[in-house]
Design an enzyme around this catalytic site. Structure first.
Site, PDB file in Angstrom:
ATOM      1  N   PHE A   3       0.647  -1.369  -0.394  1.00 32.95           N
ATOM      2  CA  PHE A   3      -0.051  -0.332   0.306  1.00 32.95           C
ATOM      3  C   PHE A   3       0.985   1.434   0.261  1.00 32.95           C
ATOM      4  O   PHE A   3       0.113   2.231  -0.112  1.00 32.95           O
ATOM      5  CB  PHE A   3      -0.952  -0.528   1.269  1.00 32.95           C
ATOM      6  CG  PHE A   3      -0.496   0.531   2.461  1.00 32.95           C
ATOM      7  CD1 PHE A   3      -0.326   1.601   2.906  1.00 32.95           C
ATOM      8  CD2 PHE A   3      -0.156  -0.180   4.006  1.00 32.95           C
ATOM      9  CE1 PHE A   3      -0.163   1.999   4.109  1.00 32.95           C
ATOM     10  CE2 PHE A   3       0.536   0.168   4.157  1.00 32.95           C
ATOM     11  CZ  PHE A   3       1.024   1.065   4.810  1.00 32.95           C
ATOM     12  N   LYS A   4       2.281   1.168   0.703  1.00 30.14           N
ATOM     13  CA  LYS A   4       3.142   2.985   0.341  1.00 30.14           C
ATOM     14  C   LYS A   4       3.999   2.749  -0.865  1.00 30.14           C
ATOM     15  O   LYS A   4       4.379   3.904  -0.762  1.00 30.14           O
ATOM     16  CB  LYS A   4       4.427   2.123   1.797  1.00 30.14           C
ATOM     17  CG  LYS A   4       3.423   1.688   3.054  1.00 30.14           C
ATOM     18  CD  LYS A   4       4.583   1.714   3.770  1.00 30.14           C
ATOM     19  CE  LYS A   4       3.884   1.294   5.304  1.00 30.14           C
ATOM     20  NZ  LYS A   4       4.679   0.245   6.315  1.00 30.14           N
TER      21      LYS A   4
END
Length: 394
Positions: free
Chosen positions: A106-107
């Site tokens: 997700f980063k």
């Protein structure tokens, strides 16, 4: 707009400088008041994802030139979806898919943009090489290495807990290509790695680094946090376009949480006008945040568990400091007192006013290893959707 330290309002920096430094000289985190920003949040909902991102980042980081070009260059060709983070219905629920970036973490959303922000900031500030020091519990490491590898004028070193990340995450990091990347396993857990990085920043304060500047790719860097605000707006816009809500209706977000950066981005979105209802802080067996939200007592003096959701195996959630600053009415002395107590005793208790604000806007819960299985697996299996262990906790 000026950013300032959560521990001393006199320590200020323009947005580009805040991104470049990563952390304030006194160890505090750079912060602004998102509630005071002039932002047309309803207008942003009408735009495509790239334009929406440029608008939001342009408001949070206003001294960067050509934010629209920077955003498009950061994401072009890197994500499997033009929406970057598609919202997918699963039965009566919705899942915000944050895994469509180059490392499936997700980063990637933030760490695709941060290297360009850092490079632009260094150019604007006339700085030399930027040395990125970053601690990771799994996701940040590979995403940061991927984002920064071979970026001119930058070098990056990632520290991770040996045995504390998944085999896939470790393999991703140690095989990363690039002439400017380094990876180091440490004896200890993520909190040890993060504390070590913060100590390096403190030790180097005021020292001659031969023209280099230290910075961070962790969400302690406002340049890492700001891009994550975007997908809360994107999710809300998608719900409106799908006819599930009308503009102005509140939406609750359940966020798997470790270092408190992702859920804090949702709080920033709310302060910028987005109709966010309750922010649900979902923890795994390392339930320090669950206790804090329900009692107002933060106590890291507890057993540390290695779980199947390793990116959330954290007992010292750094970004919580930014929330405390906002909920305390921007009382830097109060926040400094809490952080000093945490460093000295491993514990602090917030004021009654902050406890009331927490209860009004957040809810916290945790899910142990056994609890992530039966009912959760059954629901998603029946709906034909495969989830990862972090989503399972949420």
């Amino acid at each position: 707009m000026i950013y300032h330290s959560t521990r001393d309002e006199k320590l200020t920096a323009a947005p580009a400088r805040a991104v470049l430094e990563g952390i304030a000289p006194d160890g505090g985190l750079y912060v602004c008041d998102p509630g005071k920003l002039e932002f047309d949040w309803q207008g942003a909902l009408q735009k495509d994802t790239m334009s929406m991102a440029a608008d939001i980042l342009g408001v949070l980081l206003p001294d960067f030139q050509d934010m629209n070009g920077l955003v498009r260059a950061s994401y072009a060709g890197k994500f499997a979806s033009d929406d970057l983070t598609p919202l997918v219905p699963v039965g009566e629920r919705y899942v915000l898919e944050l895994y469509h970036g180059p490392t499936s973490a997700f980063k990637d959303v933030a760490l695709s943009v941060l290297p360009r922000l850092v490079s632009a900031a260094a150019k604007q500030e006339g700085a030399g090489d930027v040395v990125i020091l970053t601690a990771t519990s799994g996701d940040t490491g590979k995403a940061a290495l991927e984002g920064f590898h071979d970026v001119s004028g930058t070098r990056i070193m990632v520290f991770y807990p040996a045995g504390g990340v998944s085999p896939v995450q470790e393999a991703q990091m140690v095989t990363q290509e690039g002439g400017n990347v380094r990876v180091c396993a440490i004896r200890g857990n993520f909190d040890d790695a993060q504390t070590g990085v913060k100590n390096v920043f403190a030790a180097c304060k005021g020292k001659d680094l031969h023209g280099a500047v230290l910075s961070s790719a962790n969400s302690i860097n406002i340049g890492r946090l700001a891009p994550q605000v975007v997908y809360y707006f994107r999710a809300y816009a998608d719900l409106v376009q799908a006819g599930r809500i009308r503009v102005g209706e509140k939406v609750h977000f359940v966020v798997p949480t470790g270092n408190f950066g992702d859920i804090l981005a949702g709080y920033f979105a709310k302060r910028m006008g987005l109709p966010v209802g309750r922010l649900v802080c979902a923890s795994n067996a390392n339930d320090v945040l669950t206790e804090f939200i329900s009692t107002g007592v933060y106590d890291r003096r507890r057993p540390f568990y290695k779980t199947t959701s390793p990116s959330m195996d954290i007992l010292v959630s750094s970004n919580l400091e930014r929330l405390l600053f906002d909920l305390s009415g921007e009382n830097d002395a109060e926040v400094k007192g809490y952080m000093d107590a945490l460093a000295k005793t491993g514990k602090y208790e917030v004021s009654d006013a902050i406890k009331a604000a927490l209860a009004d806007q957040f809810w916290g819960g945790f899910c142990g290893e056994a609890g992530t299985s039966a009912a959760i697996a059954k629901y998603y299996k029946e709906n034909g959707y495969l989830i990862d262990t972090h989503t399972a906790v949420a």
